[in-house]
Design a protein around this motif. Structure first.
Motif, PDB file in Angstrom:
ATOM      1  N   LYS A   1       6.895  57.551  50.794  1.00 49.78           N
ATOM      2  CA  LYS A   1       5.646  58.021  51.203  1.00 49.78           C
ATOM      3  C   LYS A   1       5.650  59.565  51.577  1.00 49.78           C
ATOM      4  O   LYS A   1       6.841  59.760  52.118  1.00 49.78           O
ATOM      5  CB  LYS A   1       5.154  57.318  52.568  1.00 49.78           C
ATOM      6  CG  LYS A   1       3.936  57.452  52.926  1.00 49.78           C
ATOM      7  CD  LYS A   1       3.400  56.640  54.280  1.00 49.78           C
ATOM      8  CE  LYS A   1       2.022  56.438  54.743  1.00 49.78           C
ATOM      9  NZ  LYS A   1       1.107  55.989  53.720  1.00 49.78           N
ATOM     10  N   VAL A   2       4.725  60.213  51.294  1.00 52.47           N
ATOM     11  CA  VAL A   2       4.824  61.844  51.683  1.00 52.47           C
ATOM     12  C   VAL A   2       5.035  61.997  52.948  1.00 52.47           C
ATOM     13  O   VAL A   2       4.479  61.407  53.991  1.00 52.47           O
ATOM     14  CB  VAL A   2       3.237  62.388  51.024  1.00 52.47           C
ATOM     15  CG1 VAL A   2       3.106  63.834  51.431  1.00 52.47           C
ATOM     16  CG2 VAL A   2       3.186  62.234  49.527  1.00 52.47           C
ATOM     17  N   GLY A   3       5.903  63.204  53.283  1.00 50.39           N
ATOM     18  CA  GLY A   3       6.475  63.351  54.534  1.00 50.39           C
ATOM     19  C   GLY A   3       7.578  62.959  55.277  1.00 50.39           C
ATOM     20  O   GLY A   3       8.009  63.473  56.138  1.00 50.39           O
TER      21      GLY A   3
ATOM     22  N   VAL B   1      14.516  71.196  44.208  1.00 46.42           N
ATOM     23  CA  VAL B   1      15.131  69.783  44.185  1.00 46.42           C
ATOM     24  C   VAL B   1      14.257  69.141  43.080  1.00 46.42           C
ATOM     25  O   VAL B   1      13.015  68.980  43.108  1.00 46.42           O
ATOM     26  CB  VAL B   1      14.715  68.924  45.453  1.00 46.42           C
ATOM     27  CG1 VAL B   1      15.084  67.376  45.659  1.00 46.42           C
ATOM     28  CG2 VAL B   1      15.525  69.584  46.703  1.00 46.42           C
ATOM     29  N   THR B   2      15.027  68.560  42.359  1.00 47.56           N
ATOM     30  CA  THR B   2      14.569  67.668  41.008  1.00 47.56           C
ATOM     31  C   THR B   2      14.591  66.101  41.111  1.00 47.56           C
ATOM     32  O   THR B   2      15.673  65.645  41.663  1.00 47.56           O
ATOM     33  CB  THR B   2      15.219  67.924  39.617  1.00 47.56           C
ATOM     34  OG1 THR B   2      14.952  69.514  39.363  1.00 47.56           O
ATOM     35  CG2 THR B   2      14.542  67.375  38.738  1.00 47.56           C
ATOM     36  N   ALA B   3      13.455  65.372  41.007  1.00 44.46           N
ATOM     37  CA  ALA B   3      13.544  63.863  41.297  1.00 44.46           C
ATOM     38  C   ALA B   3      13.773  63.593  39.952  1.00 44.46           C
ATOM     39  O   ALA B   3      12.926  63.226  38.930  1.00 44.46           O
ATOM     40  CB  ALA B   3      12.111  63.583  41.681  1.00 44.46           C
TER      41      ALA B   3
ATOM     42  N   GLY C   1       5.439  64.537  47.468  1.00 45.02           N
ATOM     43  CA  GLY C   1       4.858  63.939  46.324  1.00 45.02           C
ATOM     44  C   GLY C   1       5.229  62.457  45.782  1.00 45.02           C
ATOM     45  O   GLY C   1       6.492  62.317  45.685  1.00 45.02           O
ATOM     46  N   VAL C   2       4.540  61.604  45.878  1.00 46.54           N
ATOM     47  CA  VAL C   2       4.874  60.216  45.166  1.00 46.54           C
ATOM     48  C   VAL C   2       3.646  59.809  44.258  1.00 46.54           C
ATOM     49  O   VAL C   2       2.505  60.333  44.260  1.00 46.54           O
ATOM     50  CB  VAL C   2       4.684  59.292  46.508  1.00 46.54           C
ATOM     51  CG1 VAL C   2       6.109  59.729  47.499  1.00 46.54           C
ATOM     52  CG2 VAL C   2       3.640  58.941  47.134  1.00 46.54           C
ATOM     53  N   ASP C   3       4.543  58.977  43.405  1.00 45.08           N
ATOM     54  CA  ASP C   3       3.466  58.291  42.435  1.00 45.08           C
ATOM     55  C   ASP C   3       2.733  57.147  43.008  1.00 45.08           C
ATOM     56  O   ASP C   3       3.578  56.003  43.261  1.00 45.08           O
ATOM     57  CB  ASP C   3       4.016  57.863  41.087  1.00 45.08           C
ATOM     58  CG  ASP C   3       3.284  57.204  40.170  1.00 45.08           C
ATOM     59  OD1 ASP C   3       1.966  57.239  40.276  1.00 45.08           O
ATOM     60  OD2 ASP C   3       3.830  56.856  38.791  1.00 45.08           O
ATOM     61  N   THR C   4       1.404  57.080  43.432  1.00 42.11           N
ATOM     62  CA  THR C   4       0.703  56.086  43.921  1.00 42.11           C
ATOM     63  C   THR C   4      -0.203  55.293  43.105  1.00 42.11           C
ATOM     64  O   THR C   4      -1.037  54.489  43.490  1.00 42.11           O
ATOM     65  CB  THR C   4      -0.153  56.687  45.136  1.00 42.11           C
ATOM     66  OG1 THR C   4      -1.235  57.400  44.516  1.00 42.11           O
ATOM     67  CG2 THR C   4       0.650  57.197  46.265  1.00 42.11           C
TER      68      THR C   4
ATOM     69  N   SER D   1      -0.294  54.003  49.824  1.00 34.81           N
ATOM     70  CA  SER D   1       0.010  55.150  49.193  1.00 34.81           C
ATOM     71  C   SER D   1       1.484  55.620  49.446  1.00 34.81           C
ATOM     72  O   SER D   1       2.019  56.476  49.696  1.00 34.81           O
ATOM     73  CB  SER D   1      -0.798  56.418  50.421  1.00 34.81           C
ATOM     74  OG  SER D   1      -2.182  56.230  50.374  1.00 34.81           O
ATOM     75  N   ILE D   2       2.341  54.276  48.853  1.00 38.73           N
ATOM     76  CA  ILE D   2       3.626  54.632  48.587  1.00 38.73           C
ATOM     77  C   ILE D   2       3.883  54.481  47.023  1.00 38.73           C
ATOM     78  O   ILE D   2       3.028  54.143  46.204  1.00 38.73           O
ATOM     79  CB  ILE D   2       4.473  53.454  49.342  1.00 38.73           C
ATOM     80  CG1 ILE D   2       4.070  52.123  48.910  1.00 38.73           C
ATOM     81  CG2 ILE D   2       4.146  53.599  50.672  1.00 38.73           C
ATOM     82  CD1 ILE D   2       4.932  50.654  49.493  1.00 38.73           C
ATOM     83  N   GLY D   3       5.120  54.899  46.733  1.00 38.46           N
ATOM     84  CA  GLY D   3       5.515  54.744  45.366  1.00 38.46           C
ATOM     85  C   GLY D   3       6.781  55.276  45.225  1.00 38.46           C
ATOM     86  O   GLY D   3       7.611  55.748  45.980  1.00 38.46           O
ATOM     87  N   ALA D   4       6.954  55.993  43.803  1.00 39.30           N
ATOM     88  CA  ALA D   4       7.982  56.532  43.403  1.00 39.30           C
ATOM     89  C   ALA D   4       7.994  57.865  43.778  1.00 39.30           C
ATOM     90  O   ALA D   4       6.815  58.628  43.895  1.00 39.30           O
ATOM     91  CB  ALA D   4       8.286  56.529  41.932  1.00 39.30           C
ATOM     92  N   ILE D   5       9.330  58.717  44.228  1.00 36.20           N
ATOM     93  CA  ILE D   5       9.060  60.178  44.639  1.00 36.20           C
ATOM     94  C   ILE D   5       8.901  60.914  43.251  1.00 36.20           C
ATOM     95  O   ILE D   5       9.611  60.855  42.269  1.00 36.20           O
ATOM     96  CB  ILE D   5      10.613  60.617  45.328  1.00 36.20           C
ATOM     97  CG1 ILE D   5      10.643  59.764  46.505  1.00 36.20           C
ATOM     98  CG2 ILE D   5      10.531  62.021  45.583  1.00 36.20           C
ATOM     99  CD1 ILE D   5      12.038  60.057  47.199  1.00 36.20           C
ATOM    100  N   THR D   6       8.046  61.926  43.398  1.00 31.89           N
ATOM    101  CA  THR D   6       7.806  63.129  42.324  1.00 31.89           C
ATOM    102  C   THR D   6       8.066  64.376  42.570  1.00 31.89           C
ATOM    103  O   THR D   6       8.218  65.196  41.838  1.00 31.89           O
ATOM    104  CB  THR D   6       6.196  62.870  41.852  1.00 31.89           C
ATOM    105  OG1 THR D   6       5.459  63.144  42.898  1.00 31.89           O
ATOM    106  CG2 THR D   6       5.762  61.260  41.468  1.00 31.89           C
ATOM    107  N   ASN D   7       8.135  64.523  43.965  1.00 36.16           N
ATOM    108  CA  ASN D   7       8.246  66.051  44.348  1.00 36.16           C
ATOM    109  C   ASN D   7       8.953  66.119  45.710  1.00 36.16           C
ATOM    110  O   ASN D   7       8.618  65.126  46.604  1.00 36.16           O
ATOM    111  CB  ASN D   7       7.000  66.769  44.332  1.00 36.16           C
ATOM    112  CG  ASN D   7       7.438  68.129  44.409  1.00 36.16           C
ATOM    113  OD1 ASN D   7       8.241  68.915  43.737  1.00 36.16           O
ATOM    114  ND2 ASN D   7       6.645  69.057  45.033  1.00 36.16           N
TER     115      ASN D   7
END
Length: 838
Positions: free
Chosen positions: A344-346, A334-336, A366-369, A426-432
């Motif tokens: 958030k992770v999870g 899966v590519t972001a 993974g997210v960019d925090t 610990s939120i942000g844009a999805i990285t993985n």
């Protein structure tokens, strides 16, 4: 000497003429000796008996009671006489003890004699680290198959041949000139003989294949290569398994090796029959088998079970293999493409059109925090009107969750004073995105939709996406000439009712190009001037400070936040701390008036952005996503359907001289390519330590000391107290120049009758804290180390855990911060301790 009474022997001991002519003399002698042998009144006439017993005086077994003191004084004067063992045994063992004095045997004998106990002798020197010491070996072996033959040459007359080992008729297979014989011979097992009915022809080759060969017979024999002529001395033989078939490794002494063994060649070993010195030649098949297949190009459209053709290599027996694994076409990546904002992770990633947790299970991994492109925290109000549906306007206490207002909230309370807030971090844009389970194929790329970050309000789970807040701004054209603090204005599109969004430029390049913007608190009417570090006064233009603000409110001017201390008029107020720089006509943001990013915006009608700047130009900024939305995820297969992933060797073959050719053109699309890897017949095994004397990291090694860890110390470990044997041991057997230590060994048996036990198992926990959510199987951690715990077998798949008193079984572990469990949790809980049950 006889023990019979002498008086009874007189008649038989005298000459015949005395017996005939002097009967009275014989009677006198008999009476005299009878007198000496019998007790007369109180007088014991036992001289004859005593003289007969004199021969036993030197026998310790029969005389120790009479001469104990003499024996001990003469032979064992250092021994205590009150020993509990048989004293005759002790006295007879004194000489062996003296002869062995100073060595371990004497120590053990002494303890057995005196205490009937065993003693263990420990030598501290065996634990001393010795640099450049230890035993390093490099082993060489000739690898052979389990097929072993004894070979013979017929002479046309001989019918009997000696076998190499005891074998029955069914334990061997007989060949003459490579043709298997099914009759015409017999096997005499105990005599180890093969007997033919008719003698094999002259120069015929007879081979006997043994079902199970005793390779020990080859130890200390010379092995000779049939092709190369190389030879070496065999040291030992061990068994191993190659592709499920037993094989043997014949270890040879490299110092005796002459020449080089060739790959795949057979070898002979000659053994001599111990009974009649018959020379028996043993033939061993060198094992050079196909050990692996390396896939260069997996092709496509292959199926599990497809036959793999293996040719060439000069093998005496070809290997066989099949395709054992192919790519199924399932989504495996899966590519972001675009990470959006507010994740958030999870959190779950859902496949549009598929039921949750079925054929494709995904989760944010993974997210960019960093906060660089979108906010890494989000503050929301946790009060809900639905939770207060039974409250009347006239009630004295509305019962809000917040405890800010003493006595409770009512119609006279401002809403902003009664609200409760929580901050999601610990939120942000999805990285993985992690693939937890994939078991279906897709004709087209599936549409994926990730759940936004969650929070709890009055025991109910909510998503930040529901707030309708703006989450991310795209800088399409950075422009030039802009300054930090320039304002971004948001204009709603037709029939769009979002409110409260505000943002400003927070970083620019050297030419004024915009590099970073930030969502900020919503603005109030008017602009403000600040005076840097000179004073705390804020002067407004067209402002209504007394209406829009209160003492204690937190405001933001030109990217700096301060608290209001006093409000003197609609255009003047004082803050708690000076601003770091002066500002002119800057918008005023009020924290808490609206959510950061505003609210009630919708994804398909995002507002437009205008940048207000005195010098900047040409910038083009757009809102790219709402908070908790805007992600673009692409699920795909990285390999074609039916691509070969693995080939399994079903038979390794024998006698390969060089790698064979792997042919895969007969199935699939015919484009797959692979190389064969063969195992050498003669190999040199990488060196290894067999002892740890010179290994610095060995836990059992210590540095030599002054008294204990030295070459001349020893320890007696026994259940006998040291004080009991200290002196006698030192005087009898202790070697001069050594230091003696003692270790008391405690051996105690506890009766188990009527014994009750209670097993107390201490709870184990994982570092960090975890969060779980209602209806969700994911456990997300903060500062947790799930992968490391799995590596150390602390937390593994199948482990039972407890979070917030709910017990679940771990299903998968795919990062240090995320695991999944067997079933969804029934209630949301944050910052919990994860307890390991089993």
């Amino acid at each position: 000497m006889t023990d019979q009474a002498t008086s009874l022997l007189i008649n038989s001991q005298l000459p015949e003429f005395v017996r005939e002519e002097h009967p009275n003399f014989i009677a006198f002698l008999e009476a005299y000796y009878e007198y000496l042998e019998n007790k007369q009144g109180t007088q014991l006439n036992d001289l004859v008996t005593k003289s007969k017993q004199a021969r036993y005086f030197t026998d310790v077994d029969s005389s120790v009671a009479d001469f104990e003191e003499n024996f001990f004084n003469t032979y064992a004067n250092l021994f205590p006489q009150d020993v509990s063992v048989d004293k005759s045994v002790l006295l007879k063992s004194v000489l062996p003890l003296y002869l062995a004095k100073g060595n371990e045997k004497s120590f053990k004998l002494l303890f057995r004699l005196l205490y009937n106990e065993e003693v263990e002798i420990l030598k501290p020197k065996t634990n001393v680290l010795k640099l450049s010491s230890g035993n390093w070996i490099i082993e060489n072996n000739f690898r052979a198959s389990q097929d072993v033959y004894s070979t013979y040459t017929g002479n046309g007359t001989g019918k009997t041949f000696k076998l190499a080992q005891i074998a029955a008729y069914d334990d061997v297979t007989v060949y003459v000139n490579d043709i298997e014989q099914t009759s015409g011979y017999a096997v005499k097992k105990e005599l180890r003989k093969l007997v033919f009915t008719t003698a094999p022809a002259n120069n015929s080759v007879i081979k006997v294949l043994y079902d199970t060969f005793n390779f020990v017979l080859l130890t200390n024999r010379k092995i000779i290569g049939k092709t190369s002529g190389a030879y070496a001395l065999i040291e030992k033989v061990t068994q191993r398994t190659v592709n499920g078939v037993p094989a043997y490794e014949i270890y040879v002494n490299s110092k005796t090796l002459v020449g080089e063994f060739e790959n795949g060649e057979s070898a002979t070993v000659s053994i001599i029959d111990p009974e009649d010195d018959t020379l028996i030649t043993i033939e061993i098949l060198g094992l050079s088998n196909l050990s692996g297949i390396t896939i260069l190009n997996g092709g496509s459209s292959y199926n599990v079970g497809d036959t793999v053709v293996i040719t060439g290599g000069g093998a005496s027996e070809d290997a066989q293999a099949i395709v054992s694994e192919v790519f199924s076409g399932f989504v495996n990546k899966v590519t972001a493409v675009f990470g959006g904002a507010g994740f958030k992770v999870g959190s779950n990633v859902n496949v549009v059109g598929l039921a949750a947790n079925t054929a494709l299970v995904l989760a944010i991994d993974g997210v960019d925090t960093s906060g660089q492109n979108t906010a890494n925290s989000f503050t929301v109000n946790t009060d809900r009107i639905a939770d207060l549906a039974t409250i009347n306007i006239s009630d004295a206490n509305y019962g809000f969750t917040s405890s800010v207002i003493p006595g409770g909230e009512n119609a006279n309370t401002k809403l902003v004073d009664a609200f409760s807030f929580t901050t999601i971090t610990s939120i942000g844009a999805i990285t993985n995105v992690a693939i937890l389970f994939s078991n279906t194929t897709f004709a087209t790329v599936p549409t994926l939709d990730a759940d936004s970050a969650q929070y709890t309000a009055n025991s109910t789970t909510h998503f930040v996406l529901s707030s309708g807040s703006l989450g991310r701004i795209a800088i399409n054209n950075a422009g030039n000439g802009y300054q930090i603090g320039d304002e971004l204005s948001f204009s709603n599109k037709q029939m769009q009712f979002g409110i409260g969004a505000a943002a400003a430029i927070t970083n620019v390049s050297s030419n004024g190009a915009i590099t970073q913007v930030e969502f900020q608190p919503s603005r109030i009417v008017g602009t403000a001037n600040t005076f840097g570090t000179t004073n705390v006064t804020v002067i407004g233009t067209n402002t209504l400070f007394q209406t829009a603000l209160r003492v204690g409110d937190r405001i933001m001017i030109n990217n700096e936040s301060r608290f209001i201390n006093t409000i003197t008029s609609n255009t003047s107020l004082n803050v708690n701390v000076n601003f770091s720089k002066a500002s002119t006509n800057k918008p005023i943001g009020k924290h808490g008036q609206h959510l950061i990013g505003g609210q009630n915006y919708v994804a398909d009608k995002l507002p437009t952005i205008t940048v207000s700047s005195s010098n900047g130009a040409n910038a083009n900024l757009t809102v790219s996503s709402l908070m908790g939305d805007g992600e673009s995820l692409s699920g795909q297969s990285t390999s074609p359907l039916g691509q070969i992933l693995n080939i399994r060797i079903t038979a390794g073959g024998f006698g390969y001289e060089f790698p064979p050719q792997i042919v895969l053109t007969g199935s699939g699309d015919g484009t797959a390519q692979a190389n064969g890897v063969i195992e050498s017949t003669y190999v040199t095994i990488p060196g290894r330590w067999t002892t740890s004397e010179g290994i610095l990291s060995a836990s059992e090694r210590v540095v030599q000391g002054r008294e204990y860890y030295v070459d001349y110390s020893y320890v007696l470990s026994s259940s006998v107290e040291f004080r009991k044997f200290k002196e006698i041991f030192k005087n009898l057997v202790h070697p001069a120049g050594f230091i003696q230590y003692a270790e008391y060994k405690i051996d105690e048996t506890i009766a188990a009758n009527n014994l009750s036990t209670t097993l107390v198992v201490p709870a184990k926990t994982i570092s960090g804290t975890v969060n779980v959510f209602t209806g969700n199987i994911f456990v997300t951690g903060t500062n947790t180390k799930f992968n490391i715990s799995n590596t150390n077998n602390v937390l593994t798949i199948g482990t039972q855990i407890a979070v917030n008193s709910e017990i679940r079984t771990v299903n998968s572990i795919f990062s240090n911060g995320v695991i999944t469990v067997s079933s969804a949790f029934t209630q949301t809980a944050n910052d919990q301790t994860l307890v390991i049950i089993t």
